[in-house]
Design an enzyme around this catalytic site. Sequence first.
Site, PDB file in Angstrom:
ATOM      1  CD  GLU A   1      27.888   6.948 -11.896  1.00  0.00           C
ATOM      2  OE1 GLU A   1      26.821   7.279 -12.604  1.00  0.00           O
ATOM      3  OE2 GLU A   1      28.455   8.209 -11.381  1.00  0.00           O
TER       4      GLU A   1
ATOM      5  CD  GLU B   1      23.155   8.218 -10.083  1.00  0.00           C
ATOM      6  OE1 GLU B   1      23.882   7.808  -9.227  1.00  0.00           O
ATOM      7  OE2 GLU B   1      23.200   9.166 -11.055  1.00  0.00           O
TER       8      GLU B   1
ATOM      9  CE  LYS C   1      24.073  18.687 -13.110  1.00  0.00           C
ATOM     10  NZ  LYS C   1      25.189  18.321 -13.191  1.00  0.00           N
TER      11      LYS C   1
ATOM     12  CE1 TYR D   1      20.405  15.226 -12.556  1.00  0.00           C
ATOM     13  CE2 TYR D   1      21.757  16.355 -11.084  1.00  0.00           C
ATOM     14  CZ  TYR D   1      21.760  15.707 -12.303  1.00  0.00           C
ATOM     15  OH  TYR D   1      22.619  15.844 -13.239  1.00  0.00           O
TER      16      TYR D   1
END
Length: 475
Positions: free
Chosen positions: A169, A379, A440, A442
Amino acid sequence: MSNVKLNDKFMWGGAIAAYQAEGGWNVDDKGYSNWDHFSNSDNNPFNINNVSGNDATDFYHHYKEDIKLLAEGGHNSFRFSLSWTRIIPEGVGKRSAAGIAFYNDVINTCLKYGLEPNVTIHHYDIPQKFEDEFGGWKDKRLIDYYFDYAKVCLEEFGDRVKLWTTLNEPRFYSYCGYVMGNWPPHKHKDLQSYWETVYNQLIASAKVVKYFKENNYEGYIGIVHDHGTVEVSPETRDKEYVYNHAELFFNSLVLDMCAKGKIPTNLEKFLKESGYDTSFINYQDENLLKEGIVDFLGINSYQRFYVTDSTGETIVTHNNTGKKSNEKESIKLKDWFDITEPEHVSRNFWGREVYPEAIYKGIKDVSEKYPGFPIVITENGHAVYDTPDETGYVEDDDRIEVLQQFVDYVLKARDDGYDVQGYFVWSAFDVWSWVNGYVKRYGLIRVDENDNFKRIPKKSFYWFKDIIKTNQITL
């Protein structure tokens, strides 16, 4: 469909990044990175969760357990990144025997359990000394330093790693560091540096791809882009203008340079019209770009970009706290476009739109604009607040519900003839989520940072295992 087959089978796996997972930030002669510096800084205004990535989720000491768990979950590939300062502590010069031994063991453990290593050379962390000395990716000197580092990675691991990506990215890295400003070097609304740092990363990527091909390394090399399809709101007055500017900002700068081997035709024009200094653009670079076209495109897919006419000054918003905050992840870019909001939008706690169809639209968009390239979803994930029971087990039904929709759209894209060859969940296990710390999450596997980083597979781990078992796809 392309003629390139990245693997014999469709790749199902999980993904992590070095700084977010490894920990061991100062062990075995590892050097000092920009993220080490940023997250340990006393004046870091963004570390709201008061936790650094020094330990992250301790992959450095748990990798054998982690990789075995992923294999038990049916994964046939594992995406991870290398830490520049673990391999070359000073950024240039002497290699670390300990760092290289660590990654050799990670790679060999993957192969032992039948997981194809999908290795990213650079995922946001650079030596801090380069930031201090000349401003990191703002300066073209980093292109050659990165190239030398990448050559070391290929030399040390290229006999076993057959799937590489140069950068993770480059656009989002620059966006967070220079526009949003919540990542190092935390410059806010510095759009000039944004354009320069994206450009320099892509030149560096092309240089490595060219070297990879000239030296006949076995396997394939690509790049990872945070793609989101640009959709123009119906009430927009100048739809073509808004679309072209947003597409350049979000997608075509990266994809044109790495997949077409050319600088976007409208880059210099649009930047000059807005008063930017375009001296960083060198059309002689197109000679290198043409020789550094990637073999495949890695797409990190989470959202679309829903845009309309610009309404004023540049405004950038982000949400590091979650907890149903009203802050949204958004940008209004002066004279270019505004991110707006369609009706009936569902958002996660961190202000990002939850729109699973975005992954299908993204695959379609990239496939049609850049035909002939295999696509890997490198991703895709859904962040939630995990609530474990007394045993540490998490019934993350909300994550499963969203991921199921994403996976269904990926499989639909394959059924519709688009050349998708892999899907990697973000993340394989819980990782330190940049400025969000451990709040957070995932992961398919819970990591309890308060209990010696104990690993506990979540309900989603078993859901994904069933998905893989049901969808064994030969390429």
